[in-house]
Enzyme design. Structure first.
Site, PDB file in Angstrom:
ATOM      1  N   ASP A  92       0.994  -1.324  -0.122  1.00 37.08           N
ATOM      2  CA  ASP A  92      -0.056  -0.073  -0.116  1.00 37.08           C
ATOM      3  C   ASP A  92       0.959   1.170   0.105  1.00 37.08           C
ATOM      4  OD1 ASP A  92       0.731  -0.807   2.471  1.00 37.08           O
ATOM      5  OD2 ASP A  92      -0.700   0.712   3.578  1.00 37.08           O
ATOM      6  N   GLU A 131       0.105  -0.883   6.053  1.00 33.89           N
ATOM      7  CA  GLU A 131       1.134  -0.305   6.636  1.00 33.89           C
ATOM      8  C   GLU A 131       0.974   0.931   6.863  1.00 33.89           C
ATOM      9  OE1 GLU A 131       4.952   1.274   7.830  1.00 33.89           O
ATOM     10  OE2 GLU A 131       3.973   1.609   6.132  1.00 33.89           O
TER      11      GLU A 131
END
Length: 377
Positions: free
Chosen positions: A68, A133
């Site tokens: 991400d 994250e």
């Protein structure tokens, strides 16, 4: 293009703004499955997690990363489209180029090369990826996977986190630990009223000010040989109705401790609350511990291995640091793993025109592969 540059470009094209993976992990899983890795997808809510393992038994070296990225911000501010990888003057531009799709691509390529050259290697090599994250809570990413590992007895002995760690050139800094992060949402209650009649109100801003001064001046610890002293910060402070003639009835403050191994979270909570109580405040304080501090000590096999690889392949003595923010390594370290972070230069992460030097990107798989060889051959 090289294998690592080609894969990095493919990942950047995927608009994987947290927690959306946008197919990154599926593409990586297909590559690693073809290389002989066992693949496990662990999806929790909107978050995708990938665990890929090669080898049957023995100590486990896991590479850890995330697919991400943070939002690009105004796309018109970029010199090239943020989700269209572009190479200009030897630099790869695009959201995630440094943080950390470039690192993910390097880990994948390094693992492919290592198992192709050494199919019967000792131990296990693995890749753990998450799409959670960069999010605000990190509840369903590596934190959740680590809980699953603990319950299942899944072993991780060494963990290399591919976060962008370098300051100016590849290999000049590795992270061998991180501070813990303890956040709190503080609500101080007063009595709303007219600014012309303060005797009929209680201003929570005025009431909180002396306590805030004491919190900011407090020496929470002295740090130690591995960490700087614990720091306290207020990141947000809000009160008021927007009107200039109304004393607010409530104040909200977001506070944070970045704390070292010289302090414990429970002690910091107790000391902060004692200061607030001493000032007679009417308050509530909700705490969130997002990660304990961790340290891979000097002499640890992984720490010494990564430092030696930087010296030999980058021609530089790496600074061995515990600075910076947090990483997902904080969830793997409590499993008993040695954790070290090694990646590209972090100067442009989260910025407009995020980029990475192509030369660094193309050298990085060799560093990761060298770590594998030194630990298992």
């Amino acid at each position: 293009m090289s294998d690592v540059l080609d894969l990095a470009c493919d990942l950047i094209r995927r608009r994987s703004v947290t927690p959306d993976d946008a197919g990154c992990q599926a593409a990586i899983a297909a590559r690693l499955a073809a290389a002989g890795f066992r693949i496990e997808h662990m999806r929790h809510g909107e978050v995708g997690n990938l665990w890929a393992v090669h080898g049957e038994s023995g100590p486990t070296l896991a590479f850890l990363g995330h697919t991400d990225v943070v939002p690009s911000g105004p796309e018109a501010a970029w010199h090239s489209p943020p989700f269209e990888p572009t190479v200009i003057d030897g630099r790869l531009y695009g959201r995630g180029a440094a943080d950390m799709k470039g690192g993910v691509a390097a880990m994948v390529v390094a693992l492919e090369r290592f198992v192709a050259e050494h199919p019967g290697h000792a131990g296990r090599v693995a890749l753990l990826l998450t799409s959670d994250e960069e999010g605000p809570t990190n509840l369903d990413g590596v934190r959740r996977v680590a809980e699953q590992f603990r319950l299942a007895g899944e072993r991780v002995d060494w963990c290399v986190v591919g976060e962008p760690s370098a300051k100016e050139r590849l290999g000049d800094l590795i992270r061998v630990g991180r501070r813990g992060s303890l956040s709190g949402t503080l609500v101080v209650r007063g009595v709303q009223g007219h600014v012309a009649y303060p005797e009929k109100a209680l201003n929570p801003i005025h009431a909180f000010a002396p306590a805030l001064a004491e919190l900011a001046a407090e020496r929470w610890d002295e740090g130690n040989a591995d960490f700087p002293p614990t720091s306290f910060q207020v990141s947000n402070l809000n009160a008021g109705t927007g009107a200039s003639n109304v004393i607010p009835g409530e104040l909200t403050a977001l506070i944070n401790f970045r704390y070292c191994t010289a302090s414990r979270a429970e002690d910091l909570r107790a000391r902060a609350e004692a200061i607030l109580q001493r000032h007679g405040l009417d308050f509530t304080l909700d705490w969130n511990l997002s990660g304990e501090p961790f340290l891979t000590p000097p002499g640890g096999r992984l720490r010494e291995t990564v430092a030696a690889v930087c010296r030999e392949l980058c021609g530089i003595e790496p600074e061995q640091s515990t600075g910076g923010g947090t990483s997902d390594g904080r969830f793997i370290a409590p499993l008993g793993a040695e954790v070290v972070e090694l990646g590209v230069v972090n100067a442009t992460i989260h910025k407009v025109d995020e980029c990475v030097a192509v030369a660094d990107l193309e050298r990085l798989p060799a560093l990761y592969e060298a770590v594998c060889r030194r630990l298992f051959l």
